[in-house]
Design an enzyme around this catalytic site. Structure first.
Site, PDB file in Angstrom:
ATOM      1  CB  THR A  49      33.870  37.504  32.658  1.00 13.25           C
ATOM      2  OG1 THR A  49      33.761  37.032  31.304  1.00 13.25           O
ATOM      3  CG2 THR A  49      34.356  36.362  33.540  1.00 13.25           C
ATOM      4  CB  CYS A  50      32.974  42.066  30.429  1.00  7.22           C
ATOM      5  SG  CYS A  50      34.675  41.739  29.916  1.00  7.22           S
ATOM      6  NE  ARG A  52      35.055  33.406  28.984  1.00  5.40           N
ATOM      7  CZ  ARG A  52      35.260  32.764  27.834  1.00  5.40           C
ATOM      8  NH1 ARG A  52      34.582  31.670  27.553  1.00  5.40           N
ATOM      9  NH2 ARG A  52      36.160  33.211  26.977  1.00  5.40           N
ATOM     10  CD  GLU A 114      41.690  37.774  29.875  1.00  2.58           C
ATOM     11  OE1 GLU A 114      42.225  38.424  30.788  1.00  2.58           O
ATOM     12  OE2 GLU A 114      40.563  37.303  29.944  1.00  2.58           O
ATOM     13  N   GLY A 115      45.522  37.461  31.225  1.00  2.00           N
ATOM     14  CA  GLY A 115      45.694  36.849  32.532  1.00  2.00           C
ATOM     15  C   GLY A 115      44.563  37.041  33.513  1.00  2.00           C
ATOM     16  CB  ALA A 190      37.784  53.311  41.205  1.00  2.00           C
ATOM     17  CE  LYS A 192      44.268  43.660  37.674  1.00  2.00           C
ATOM     18  NZ  LYS A 192      45.552  43.912  38.378  1.00  2.00           N
ATOM     19  CB  ALA A 194      39.144  51.806  36.552  1.00  5.37           C
TER      20      ALA A 194
END
Length: 428
Positions: A49-50, A52, A114-115, A190, A192, A194
């Site tokens: 992810t951004c 980890r 955060e979900g 565009a 999630k 965004a």
């Protein structure tokens, strides 16, 4: 087998290191195949992810498995081992299980509670299964972690009002801008992130929002979700022109190379107009050389920490409640894992008893005569099978649920001796 996780996150590594190790979905199959080719890695899943990159694995031996994963990361990111090691964390066995469940619950996120991370865990599990990275242990561990994440969100209030990376970016923009609601905002991307940016910008009263995206269809799908707002949709050819006319630009694309750099921005932007760039992508969409332009202020995901901290304190007590639930899930997984060592003995015992049942049934049917046997064979078959199942059921349940390791080992040894069982090598 040994459960382990090796990785790095926003807590251990800056964005310039994390972006080198980001693994896009298009390269995931090759990465899993590469890791599975190592001699000590039996199962593997990659969470990228951004904030980890974490590699979960089942290894024949812990230390050789860790060494192989670290070598893979060094080669993938082209980072020397001596430089990489100081940014890595390595967890084994119960610590690795607990870490995955904390991640799934949002307790290890930059934004506490955060979900979005739970959806990313689900995707990691799905893709690891698709690309043949999962076996019995890791598959079960991820399912348990997903269950844990769901429980935390339904049984605690930690997700109530929890901010996301996107909302934190909008909060940062509001802090840094003179008048956010009057600003002209552009979002490049565009997806999630965004979509959440649009949602939070509208909530702050921003009316001039432009979406720039490579795919017009995806941009249109995003715009449909905000039909009450007037969103301007543009393609990449208009990107620089749009950036130059904006007050604030958010970048959130899956590009693996920067889409904005010093040369492009100096060529299109006027020094008379101040520009704010907030890059929430990893790898970064905005090149580091943009930092030197006087009339442009740049921020990335690591700059969101101060904003996030303001929203975290109120959820710390909820996080403590969540930790109790996670311990229950860790224990549940451990009970299941320990039960695996009973499988060879149980299977062997059941096979032996079934063989005896079939032999005795055959003798009984031959004595009853063919006419009687044909007429009542199904009934007698069901009767004998039912007796065997009922006799074996309770001992098997007790054996699987026995949490005392030494007591379970004694039971297994007793069964093997009493019934003269020869089992295959047991799970470790």
């Amino acid at each position: 087998m040994n459960i382990l996780v090796v990785g790095l996150s926003h807590k251990t590594a800056p964005v310039e290191i994390r972006e080198k190790l980001s693994i896009p979905e298009a390269k995931l199959e090759d990465a899993i195949a590469h890791l599975r080719s190592y001699p000590h890695i039996e199962e593997v899943a990659l969470l990228s992810t951004c904030n980890r990159l974490e590699i979960y694995a089942i290894a024949k031996e812990s230390q050789p498995g860790v060494t192989e994963i670290v070598q893979f990361l060094s080669e993938t990111g082209k980072i020397p081992l001596h430089q990489l090691r100081r940014h890595l964390f390595m967890l084994l066995h119960q610590d690795a299980m607990r870490h995955l469940m904390r991640v799934a619950a949002g307790l290890d996120s930059l934004v506490l509670g955060e979900g979005q991370i739970l959806a990313q865990i689900k995707t990691t599990h799905k893709l690891a299964n698709k690309y043949k990275g999962l076996g019995r242990l890791l598959d079960r561990l991820f399912k348990q972690a997903i269950t844990a994440g769901k429980r935390v969100r339904t049984e605690t209030s930690i997700g109530t009002g929890a901010v996301s990376i996107s909302s934190a970016a909008v909060e940062l923009a509001q802090i840094k801008a003179d008048n956010l609601s009057a600003s002209r905002a552009t979002i490049i991307g565009a997806g999630k992130m965004a979509q959440l940016l649009v949602k939070h910008l509208l909530a702050k009263g921003v009316e001039q929002i432009t979406i720039v995206n490579r795919s017009p269809k995806r941009a249109q799908e995003l715009a449909k979700q905000f039909s009450h707002a007037s969103l301007e949709l543009l393609g990449l050819p208009q990107m620089l022109e749009t950036v130059a006319a904006s007050d604030i630009v958010f970048t959130s694309t899956g590009a693996t190379e920067p889409i904005l750099d010093r040369a492009k921005l100096e060529g299109c932007c006027s020094p008379e107009r101040e520009l704010m760039l907030i890059d929430i992508s990893v790898p970064r969409n905005v090149h580091a050389d943009v930092d030197g332009i006087e009339f442009i202020r740049t921020y990335n995901v690591d700059d969101l920490k101060a904003v996030v901290e303001q929203n975290t304190e109120s959820r710390r007590k909820m996080a403590q409640e969540a930790e109790v639930l996670l311990e229950e899930e860790v224990n549940a997984f451990e009970v299941w894992q320990r039960s695996l060592e009973t499988v060879p003995t149980i299977s062997c015992l059941r096979s032996k008893v079934e063989e005896i049942r079939e032999q005795e049934l055959e003798k009984a049917l031959s004595r009853l005569g063919s006419e009687f046997a044909e007429k009542h064979q199904e009934i007698i078959e069901a009767l004998t099978r039912g007796i065997v199942n009922k006799i074996l059921h309770e001992p098997m349940v007790q054996l699987r649920s026995q949490q005392d390791i030494e007591a379970r080992q004694r039971c297994l040894q007793s069964l093997q001796m009493l019934f003269n069982l020869e089992t295959e090598e047991q799970f470790s």
